[in-house]
Design a protein around this motif. Structure first.
Motif, PDB file in Angstrom:
ATOM      1  N   ALA A  54      39.001 -39.443 -20.971  1.00 40.79           N
ATOM      2  CA  ALA A  54      37.719 -40.135 -21.135  1.00 40.79           C
ATOM      3  C   ALA A  54      36.608 -39.387 -20.403  1.00 40.79           C
ATOM      4  N   GLU A  55      36.888 -38.971 -19.179  1.00 42.67           N
ATOM      5  CA  GLU A  55      35.878 -38.243 -18.409  1.00 42.67           C
ATOM      6  C   GLU A  55      35.531 -36.910 -19.078  1.00 42.67           C
ATOM      7  N   LYS A  56      36.541 -36.229 -19.582  1.00 42.96           N
ATOM      8  CA  LYS A  56      36.308 -34.953 -20.263  1.00 42.96           C
ATOM      9  C   LYS A  56      35.457 -35.159 -21.516  1.00 42.96           C
ATOM     10  N   ALA A  57      35.726 -36.222 -22.272  1.00 49.38           N
ATOM     11  CA  ALA A  57      34.956 -36.510 -23.483  1.00 49.38           C
ATOM     12  C   ALA A  57      33.509 -36.843 -23.149  1.00 49.38           C
ATOM     13  N   VAL A  58      33.299 -37.650 -22.117  1.00 48.82           N
ATOM     14  CA  VAL A  58      31.934 -38.023 -21.739  1.00 48.82           C
ATOM     15  C   VAL A  58      31.179 -36.809 -21.212  1.00 48.82           C
ATOM     16  N   GLU A  59      31.856 -35.950 -20.478  1.00 53.12           N
ATOM     17  CA  GLU A  59      31.199 -34.727 -20.004  1.00 53.12           C
ATOM     18  C   GLU A  59      30.753 -33.871 -21.182  1.00 53.12           C
ATOM     19  N   ALA A  60      31.580 -33.761 -22.211  1.00 51.73           N
ATOM     20  CA  ALA A  60      31.200 -33.005 -23.407  1.00 51.73           C
ATOM     21  C   ALA A  60      30.006 -33.660 -24.101  1.00 51.73           C
ATOM     22  N   MET A  61      29.987 -34.992 -24.141  1.00 49.48           N
ATOM     23  CA  MET A  61      28.854 -35.705 -24.729  1.00 49.48           C
ATOM     24  C   MET A  61      27.561 -35.394 -23.975  1.00 49.48           C
ATOM     25  N   CYS A  62      27.660 -35.354 -22.656  1.00 48.70           N
ATOM     26  CA  CYS A  62      26.482 -35.061 -21.833  1.00 48.70           C
ATOM     27  C   CYS A  62      25.978 -33.644 -22.089  1.00 48.70           C
ATOM     28  N   GLU A  63      26.888 -32.706 -22.131  1.00 47.64           N
ATOM     29  CA  GLU A  63      26.503 -31.301 -22.326  1.00 47.64           C
ATOM     30  C   GLU A  63      25.921 -31.051 -23.713  1.00 47.64           C
ATOM     31  N   ARG A  64      26.401 -31.780 -24.717  1.00 47.59           N
ATOM     32  CA  ARG A  64      25.973 -31.513 -26.089  1.00 47.59           C
ATOM     33  C   ARG A  64      24.834 -32.391 -26.574  1.00 47.59           C
ATOM     34  N   LEU A  65      24.659 -33.598 -25.984  1.00 49.81           N
ATOM     35  CA  LEU A  65      23.663 -34.510 -26.534  1.00 49.81           C
ATOM     36  C   LEU A  65      22.906 -35.335 -25.494  1.00 49.81           C
ATOM     37  N   LEU A  66      23.626 -35.969 -24.590  1.00 52.56           N
ATOM     38  CA  LEU A  66      22.999 -36.987 -23.749  1.00 52.56           C
ATOM     39  C   LEU A  66      22.043 -36.439 -22.705  1.00 52.56           C
ATOM     40  N   ALA A  67      22.307 -35.260 -22.172  1.00 51.45           N
ATOM     41  CA  ALA A  67      21.464 -34.677 -21.127  1.00 51.45           C
ATOM     42  C   ALA A  67      21.040 -33.272 -21.520  1.00 51.45           C
ATOM     43  N   ASN A  68      19.912 -32.866 -20.987  1.00 51.11           N
ATOM     44  CA  ASN A  68      19.452 -31.491 -21.155  1.00 51.11           C
ATOM     45  C   ASN A  68      19.812 -30.748 -19.874  1.00 51.11           C
ATOM     46  N   PRO A  69      20.896 -29.978 -19.859  1.00 51.30           N
ATOM     47  CA  PRO A  69      21.372 -29.371 -18.616  1.00 51.30           C
ATOM     48  C   PRO A  69      20.401 -28.370 -17.992  1.00 51.30           C
ATOM     49  N   VAL A  70      19.386 -27.951 -18.728  1.00 54.55           N
ATOM     50  CA  VAL A  70      18.397 -27.027 -18.173  1.00 54.55           C
ATOM     51  C   VAL A  70      17.499 -27.749 -17.163  1.00 54.55           C
ATOM     52  N   ILE A  71      17.114 -29.003 -17.464  1.00 55.79           N
ATOM     53  CA  ILE A  71      16.183 -29.720 -16.588  1.00 55.79           C
ATOM     54  C   ILE A  71      16.749 -31.010 -16.004  1.00 55.79           C
ATOM     55  N   GLU A  72      17.960 -31.402 -16.418  1.00 59.97           N
ATOM     56  CA  GLU A  72      18.524 -32.668 -15.961  1.00 59.97           C
ATOM     57  C   GLU A  72      19.903 -32.474 -15.344  1.00 59.97           C
ATOM     58  N   THR A  73      20.228 -33.371 -14.434  1.00 59.70           N
ATOM     59  CA  THR A  73      21.580 -33.460 -13.900  1.00 59.70           C
ATOM     60  C   THR A  73      22.130 -34.841 -14.295  1.00 59.70           C
ATOM     61  N   TYR A  74      23.443 -34.963 -14.247  1.00 56.40           N
ATOM     62  CA  TYR A  74      24.035 -36.241 -14.599  1.00 56.40           C
ATOM     63  C   TYR A  74      25.257 -36.501 -13.751  1.00 56.40           C
ATOM     64  N   SER A  75      25.570 -37.784 -13.616  1.00 56.25           N
ATOM     65  CA  SER A  75      26.813 -38.175 -12.958  1.00 56.25           C
ATOM     66  C   SER A  75      27.516 -39.177 -13.867  1.00 56.25           C
ATOM     67  N   ILE A  76      28.830 -39.123 -13.850  1.00 57.27           N
ATOM     68  CA  ILE A  76      29.655 -39.945 -14.732  1.00 57.27           C
ATOM     69  C   ILE A  76      30.559 -40.825 -13.871  1.00 57.27           C
ATOM     70  N   SER A  77      30.642 -42.104 -14.237  1.00 56.57           N
ATOM     71  CA  SER A  77      31.648 -42.961 -13.615  1.00 56.57           C
ATOM     72  C   SER A  77      32.418 -43.660 -14.734  1.00 56.57           C
ATOM     73  N   ILE A  78      33.717 -43.750 -14.551  1.00 59.87           N
ATOM     74  CA  ILE A  78      34.619 -44.344 -15.541  1.00 59.87           C
ATOM     75  C   ILE A  78      35.303 -45.552 -14.909  1.00 59.87           C
ATOM     76  N   ASP A  79      35.258 -46.686 -15.610  1.00 54.27           N
ATOM     77  CA  ASP A  79      35.959 -47.893 -15.171  1.00 54.27           C
ATOM     78  C   ASP A  79      36.953 -48.302 -16.247  1.00 54.27           C
ATOM     79  N   ALA A  80      38.106 -48.745 -15.805  1.00 57.61           N
ATOM     80  CA  ALA A  80      39.150 -49.152 -16.744  1.00 57.61           C
ATOM     81  C   ALA A  80      38.775 -50.424 -17.457  1.00 57.61           C
TER      82      ALA A  80
END
Length: 80
Positions: A54-80
């Motif tokens: 799940a974390e790997k999938a969300v990280e891929a989502m962030c890199e490809r769509l949700l965040a602009n890694p050039v100007i943004e940072t992100y943090s991910i938290s996963i809850d069961a």
């Protein structure tokens, strides 16, 4: 599983919306408010059963769509 992604601008990137909020708070009489930062929060319901997958999938989502890694940072938290 539920995922929460918090996205913010990298240090040094101008955030005009946060600056406007800071000035507006001061004009409304809220003294002492400094260094306002604005965050985007995205919450996702995931079908994954494995936390690492799940974390790997969300990280891929962030890199490809949700965040602009050039100007943004992100943090991910996963809850069961």
């Amino acid at each position: 599983m539920k995922a929460r992604v918090e996205i913010s601008l990298r240090p040094g990137v101008l955030d005009p919306e946060a600056q406007t909020i800071e000035r507006s708070l001061a004009s409304l009489g809220f003294e002492g408010v400094e260094h306002v930062r604005r965050l985007k929060v995205i919450e996702l319901d995931l079908a994954h059963q494995d936390r690492a997958a799940a974390e790997k999938a969300v990280e891929a989502m962030c890199e490809r769509l949700l965040a602009n890694p050039v100007i943004e940072t992100y943090s991910i938290s996963i809850d069961a």
